[in-house]
Write an enzyme that holds these catalytic residues in place. Structure first.
Site, PDB file in Angstrom:
ATOM      1  N   GLU A 109       0.838  -1.202   0.000  1.00 38.42           N
ATOM      2  CA  GLU A 109       0.000   0.000   0.000  1.00 38.42           C
ATOM      3  C   GLU A 109       0.876   1.256   0.000  1.00 38.42           C
ATOM      4  O   GLU A 109       0.609   2.249   0.684  1.00 38.42           O
ATOM      5  CB  GLU A 109      -0.988   0.033   1.177  1.00 38.42           C
ATOM      6  N   GLU A 145      -1.118   9.888   9.738  1.00 39.14           N
ATOM      7  CA  GLU A 145      -0.905   8.850   8.733  1.00 39.14           C
ATOM      8  C   GLU A 145      -0.162   9.344   7.491  1.00 39.14           C
ATOM      9  O   GLU A 145       0.637   8.614   6.912  1.00 39.14           O
ATOM     10  CB  GLU A 145      -2.243   8.227   8.329  1.00 39.14           C
ATOM     11  N   ARG A 157      -8.165  10.686  14.193  1.00 42.61           N
ATOM     12  CA  ARG A 157      -7.640  11.657  15.150  1.00 42.61           C
ATOM     13  C   ARG A 157      -7.977  13.113  14.770  1.00 42.61           C
ATOM     14  O   ARG A 157      -8.367  13.909  15.615  1.00 42.61           O
ATOM     15  CB  ARG A 157      -6.115  11.519  15.186  1.00 42.61           C
TER      16      ARG A 157
HETATM   17  C1  UD1 Z   1      -4.544   3.569  14.973  1.00 39.16           C
HETATM   18  C2  UD1 Z   1      -3.706   4.202  13.869  1.00 39.16           C
HETATM   19  C3  UD1 Z   1      -4.608   4.705  12.758  1.00 39.16           C
HETATM   20  C4  UD1 Z   1      -5.542   3.616  12.269  1.00 39.16           C
HETATM   21  C5  UD1 Z   1      -6.292   3.004  13.442  1.00 39.16           C
HETATM   22  C6  UD1 Z   1      -7.095   1.829  12.964  1.00 39.16           C
HETATM   23  C7  UD1 Z   1      -1.644   5.378  14.458  1.00 39.16           C
HETATM   24  C8  UD1 Z   1      -1.047   6.642  14.892  1.00 39.16           C
HETATM   25  N1  UD1 Z   1      -2.983   5.358  14.397  1.00 39.16           N
HETATM   26  O1  UD1 Z   1      -5.344   4.584  15.567  1.00 39.16           O
HETATM   27  O2  UD1 Z   1      -3.794   5.118  11.669  1.00 39.16           O
HETATM   28  O3  UD1 Z   1      -6.469   4.169  11.373  1.00 39.16           O
HETATM   29  O4  UD1 Z   1      -5.348   2.552  14.435  1.00 39.16           O
HETATM   30  O5  UD1 Z   1      -8.065   1.463  13.883  1.00 39.16           O
HETATM   31  O6  UD1 Z   1      -0.943   4.426  14.196  1.00 39.16           O
HETATM   32  N2  UD1 Z   1      -7.603   0.300  21.932  1.00 39.16           N
HETATM   33  C9  UD1 Z   1      -7.983  -0.805  22.666  1.00 39.16           C
HETATM   34  N3  UD1 Z   1      -7.978  -2.033  22.037  1.00 39.16           N
HETATM   35  C10 UD1 Z   1      -7.653  -2.194  20.747  1.00 39.16           C
HETATM   36  C11 UD1 Z   1      -7.276  -1.051  20.007  1.00 39.16           C
HETATM   37  C12 UD1 Z   1      -7.247   0.177  20.620  1.00 39.16           C
HETATM   38  O7  UD1 Z   1      -8.304  -0.712  23.832  1.00 39.16           O
HETATM   39  O8  UD1 Z   1      -7.687  -3.318  20.246  1.00 39.16           O
HETATM   40  C13 UD1 Z   1      -7.572   1.628  22.600  1.00 39.16           C
HETATM   41  C14 UD1 Z   1      -6.403   1.765  23.614  1.00 39.16           C
HETATM   42  O9  UD1 Z   1      -6.830   2.524  24.711  1.00 39.16           O
HETATM   43  C15 UD1 Z   1      -5.364   2.541  22.800  1.00 39.16           C
HETATM   44  C16 UD1 Z   1      -6.258   3.454  21.989  1.00 39.16           C
HETATM   45  O10 UD1 Z   1      -7.379   2.658  21.638  1.00 39.16           O
HETATM   46  O11 UD1 Z   1      -4.447   3.224  23.620  1.00 39.16           O
HETATM   47  C17 UD1 Z   1      -5.628   4.066  20.776  1.00 39.16           C
HETATM   48  O12 UD1 Z   1      -5.022   3.121  19.923  1.00 39.16           O
HETATM   49  P1  UD1 Z   1      -3.952   3.646  18.824  1.00 39.16           P
HETATM   50  O13 UD1 Z   1      -3.514   2.477  17.994  1.00 39.16           O
HETATM   51  O14 UD1 Z   1      -2.887   4.459  19.457  1.00 39.16           O
HETATM   52  O15 UD1 Z   1      -4.762   4.658  17.948  1.00 39.16           O
HETATM   53  P2  UD1 Z   1      -5.998   4.427  16.985  1.00 39.16           P
HETATM   54  O16 UD1 Z   1      -6.879   5.598  17.165  1.00 39.16           O
HETATM   55  O17 UD1 Z   1      -6.533   3.066  17.187  1.00 39.16           O
END
Ligand code: UD1
Ligand code: UDP
Length: 364
Positions: free
Chosen positions: A119, A133, A206
């Site tokens: 991708e 992103e 975000r």
């Molecule tokens: C991330 C990616 C984003 C992507 C998205 C897909 C980055 C910066 N962001 O954003 O590009 O579009 O994933 O979904 O890489 N959490 C859970 N369980 C999970 C997943 C997330 O509890 O299985 C909660 C946790 O509190 C975690 C928070 O979500 O700290 C944020 O997760 P994070 O991966 O940092 O950001 P996303 O908003 O999920």
């Protein structure tokens, strides 16, 4: 001896789009794929992988509640580098545009292991949308050895930024491979009605956080005025997202707020939908693959092909305008029919095979 390819990924969308690549590489006589999970996501990652039945070698399990981007990056970098060394990777593959993508590519680069980007070449043209992103994509592409571009447009972006033409392969989107597989196997969630129009909703980006609550409040109004529709909204596990969207939508009778869905269920839900409202990247490709119109709550997209073809429309992210346009689209049956009849510009379901073949040639 087979070349060992470590596929490094950690979030839901990467898992969905890399699982078919793993399966294609596993069929190759020359390559040995191994999956390294960073564990940037936990539950959502497991739910994404389960339908594909792919094994992982290691999980760095880096996720914490409400993780910050700098802390997350700092946890992934040394652990990914050590894992690549430990796994004796000949080559690393990363996917897309998350923090896992860029930091894993950087870790491999620092270990002097060549990296391929699945991708590659998507560009919105704005470093703030989607954030972070777009930066992750640009930084990843700066470090890579080989680029698997889903479309000709992505290839053109890569060449413009100086990639060697011989290292860029146009393969199609592996999201198409994934959704065609999963929508045949997946089972609809229980509470989705058999009759009547369904709209699937996902919102989590975000850069939309400041307007998420207002978007949800206006969506509640749109839904209340259209009782014949059912809205199914699998809410992302990020607590910031939940706090913004659950209160305004939870009392609305025809809005079903559900926990994140296992990918097979999600694929079945999308296939059953008349319309998708989202700010996700992958859902733009999946809607186009299933012939389901997609209304995107963003000002720009790095996936312009769907907009040009006519199956995707950009609503912007100003809540009043976005939801007014969304409501108008819901009420315009002929327009929905026209959008739904467009040919999929993202691929034919064979992208993963092409990636495996190109990688075999590159490493021969
Ligand atoms: C991330 C990616 C984003 C992507 C998205 C897909 C980055 C910066 N962001 O954003 O590009 O579009 O994933 O979904 O890489 N959490 C859970 N369980 C999970 C997943 C997330 O509890 O299985 C909660 C946790 O509190 C975690 C928070 O979500 O700290 C944020 O997760 P994070 O991966 O940092 O950001 P996303 O908003 O999920
Ligand atoms: N998805 C899923 N279950 C859900 C919500 C989404 O399996 O409850 C899938 C969706 O079909 C798509 C991918 O997750 O394949 C999109 O991931 P996400 O929205 O998390 O990330 P983005 O595409 O915005 O990067």
């Amino acid at each position: 001896m087979k070349k060992r390819i470590v596929l490094a990924f950690g979030t839901r969308p990467e898992a969905i789009k890399m699982a078919p690549v793993y399966l294609a590489l596993a069929r190759s006589g020359a390559l040995e794929p191994v999956i390294l999970l960073t564990g940037q996501h936990r539950t959502q990652l497991e739910q994404a992988l389960s339908i594909f039945g792919v094994p992982h070698e290691r999980n760095l399990d880096v996720m914490t509640e409400r993780q910050t981007l700098p802390e997350l990056a700092a946890r992934i970098l040394p652990q990914a580098a050590a894992a690549f060394r430990g796994l004796k990777a000949d080559y690393v593959l990363v996917h897309g545009d998350t923090l896992t993508t860029f930091v894993s590519a950087w870790a491999a680069f620092l270990e002097r292991i060549p990296v391929g980007h699945v991708e590659a070449g998507l560009r919105s043209g704005s470093m703030s949308e989607p954030f972070p992103e777009e930066a992750n994509r640009v930084l990843t592409d700066a470090l890579c050895d080989t680029f698997f571009a889903p479309t000709e447009g992505a290839r053109a972006n890569l060449l413009k930024s100086g990639a060697a033409p011989a290292r860029v392969f146009v393969t199609g989107q592996t999201a198409v491979d994934a959704i065609l597989f999963a929508s045949k196997k997946g089972v609809l969630p229980d509470d989705v009605p058999e009759r009547g129009p369904v709209a699937t909703v996902t919102l989590h980006r975000r850069e939309n956080w400041p307007v998420l609550n207002e978007l949800a409040r206006r969506l509640a109004g749109v839904a209340r005025a259209r009782a014949e529709w059912t809205f199914v909204f699998p809410v992302h596990l990020n607590p910031v997202v939940r706090e913004a969207v659950v209160p305004p939508l939870s009392g609305v009778g025809n809005v079903k707020l559900v926990e994140p869905l296992e990918y097979g269920c999600m694929a079945a839900l999308l296939a059953r939908s008349r319309l998708i409202l989202t700010d996700s990247g992958g859902l733009q490709e999946e809607g186009a693959s299933l012939g389901v119109p997609v209304a995107v709550v963003r000002n720009v997209t790095e996936r312009p092909e769907g907009v040009e073809a006519g199956i995707v429309t950009l609503l912007g992210n100003e809540p009043e305008r976005a939801m007014t346009e969304f409501a108008a689209l819901m009420d315009d049956e002929p327009r929905l029919d026209r959008m739904a009849s467009v040919k999929n510009p993202y691929g034919d379901g064979r992208a993963s095979e092409r990636i495996a073949a190109a990688l075999e040639r590159r490493l021969a």
